[in-house]
Motif scaffolding. Sequence first.
Motif, PDB file in Angstrom:
ATOM      1  N   SER A 201     -87.630  56.200  82.772  1.00  0.00           N
ATOM      2  CA  SER A 201     -88.430  56.899  82.144  1.00  0.00           C
ATOM      3  C   SER A 201     -90.021  56.444  82.294  1.00  0.00           C
ATOM      4  CB  SER A 201     -88.502  57.063  80.225  1.00  0.00           C
ATOM      5  OG  SER A 201     -88.611  55.913  79.883  1.00  0.00           O
ATOM      6  N   LEU A 202     -90.908  57.378  81.917  1.00  0.00           N
ATOM      7  CA  LEU A 202     -92.599  56.924  82.049  1.00  0.00           C
ATOM      8  C   LEU A 202     -93.432  57.302  81.003  1.00  0.00           C
ATOM      9  CD1 LEU A 202     -93.022  56.906  85.995  1.00  0.00           C
ATOM     10  CD2 LEU A 202     -93.093  54.799  84.699  1.00  0.00           C
ATOM     11  N   PRO A 203     -94.213  56.433  80.665  1.00  0.00           N
ATOM     12  CA  PRO A 203     -95.248  57.309  79.828  1.00  0.00           C
ATOM     13  C   PRO A 203     -95.924  58.163  80.485  1.00  0.00           C
ATOM     14  CG  PRO A 203     -95.538  54.730  79.724  1.00  0.00           C
ATOM     15  CD  PRO A 203     -94.480  55.127  80.878  1.00  0.00           C
ATOM     16  N   ILE A 204     -96.334  59.528  79.967  1.00  0.00           N
ATOM     17  CA  ILE A 204     -97.072  60.259  80.422  1.00  0.00           C
ATOM     18  C   ILE A 204     -98.354  60.175  81.187  1.00  0.00           C
ATOM     19  CG2 ILE A 204     -98.065  62.747  80.226  1.00  0.00           C
ATOM     20  CD1 ILE A 204     -95.974  63.410  78.246  1.00  0.00           C
ATOM     21  N   SER A 205     -99.106  58.946  80.324  1.00  0.00           N
ATOM     22  CA  SER A 205    -100.496  58.635  80.944  1.00  0.00           C
ATOM     23  C   SER A 205    -100.190  57.735  82.291  1.00  0.00           C
ATOM     24  CB  SER A 205    -100.846  57.777  79.840  1.00  0.00           C
ATOM     25  OG  SER A 205    -100.162  56.720  79.689  1.00  0.00           O
ATOM     26  N   ASN A 206     -99.142  57.098  82.207  1.00  0.00           N
ATOM     27  CA  ASN A 206     -98.840  56.469  83.624  1.00  0.00           C
ATOM     28  C   ASN A 206     -98.313  57.291  84.803  1.00  0.00           C
ATOM     29  OD1 ASN A 206     -99.226  53.969  82.019  1.00  0.00           O
ATOM     30  ND2 ASN A 206     -97.414  53.247  82.594  1.00  0.00           N
ATOM     31  N   ALA A 207     -97.722  58.491  84.272  1.00  0.00           N
ATOM     32  CA  ALA A 207     -97.043  59.344  85.499  1.00  0.00           C
ATOM     33  C   ALA A 207     -98.504  60.057  85.853  1.00  0.00           C
ATOM     34  CB  ALA A 207     -96.382  60.308  84.812  1.00  0.00           C
ATOM     35  N   LYS A 208     -99.302  60.409  85.127  1.00  0.00           N
ATOM     36  CA  LYS A 208    -100.521  60.953  85.471  1.00  0.00           C
ATOM     37  C   LYS A 208    -101.481  60.377  86.634  1.00  0.00           C
ATOM     38  CE  LYS A 208    -105.067  62.545  83.578  1.00  0.00           C
ATOM     39  NZ  LYS A 208    -105.911  61.164  84.152  1.00  0.00           N
ATOM     40  N   ASN A 209    -101.434  59.007  86.482  1.00  0.00           N
ATOM     41  CA  ASN A 209    -102.080  58.214  87.476  1.00  0.00           C
ATOM     42  C   ASN A 209    -101.121  58.269  88.744  1.00  0.00           C
ATOM     43  OD1 ASN A 209    -104.051  57.815  85.941  1.00  0.00           O
ATOM     44  ND2 ASN A 209    -103.493  55.976  85.009  1.00  0.00           N
TER      45      ASN A 209
END
Length: 273
Positions: A201-209
């Motif tokens: 999984s990944l935090p959405i904020s990290n996935a955005k970048n």
Amino acid sequence: MAEHEAKQIASKLESLKGPQLQQAPQLLARAKLALLHLNALVPSEETHKNHLQLATVILEQGALISIRLKDTESFTRYYQQLQPFYAIEGSHWQRPRAQSNQSKITGLYLLLLLSVGDYAGFHTVLEGLEMSAGRETMEKNPFLQYPVRLEQALMEGSYDKVWGETKGERVPSEEFAVFSEVLINTIRSEIASCSERAYPSLPISNAKNLLFLDSEGAVVQFANARGWVAREGRIYFPQQEEEALAAERDVMSASGMVISNTLGYARKLETIV
């Protein structure tokens, strides 16, 4: 008569904008018929130079309009049709450099090859350009240097550089923005596939970048399209979860087998004793 009609259509094609571009395919079909009557649809040294120039202008307009309509197959056909005209230009006829769209269309074709991952085709075209135009001339041409810079960044794995190159002021013309968007989508898909395999999984904020998306809402939309799960501020990759569960089941099964075997050995020892 045919020459007059072809000139009228060329003038009209140049003025088309927005929704009017939908008229272009029909106009181009008429223009090609007129060029056929002028024996100018396929160039030769017997073709009058004015007709050669008119045909080149119309085919270049067709290529650029195909890009604006996001019709890559049509663009590729126009690019291929133009090659004999470019080959004969200079030896049989000449037009002012300011009126030529050759470098723009060639640069767009290079960008198309990059966007579909055809690196062999990209370098074949590039080598041909270096032989015909020379490296120094190419390095001064913004339409040709743009795809070259993108390819170098891709080879380095510098996706942030690719992202930077596709931003407004770095793009040489509006037509290049179309393929730049396709290229970014291709890269985004590659990053997404790698992320699925690398992380549970990944935090959405990290996935955005990581995915070069403009907002967390865009991340959720992208996640839903790929079958990911977005909850509690994170993106979960179902494939990874399934593999983790399968691995856990395998471990439990193996543990059960070990316990069963151990108990069996113990019983045999008791019998022997």
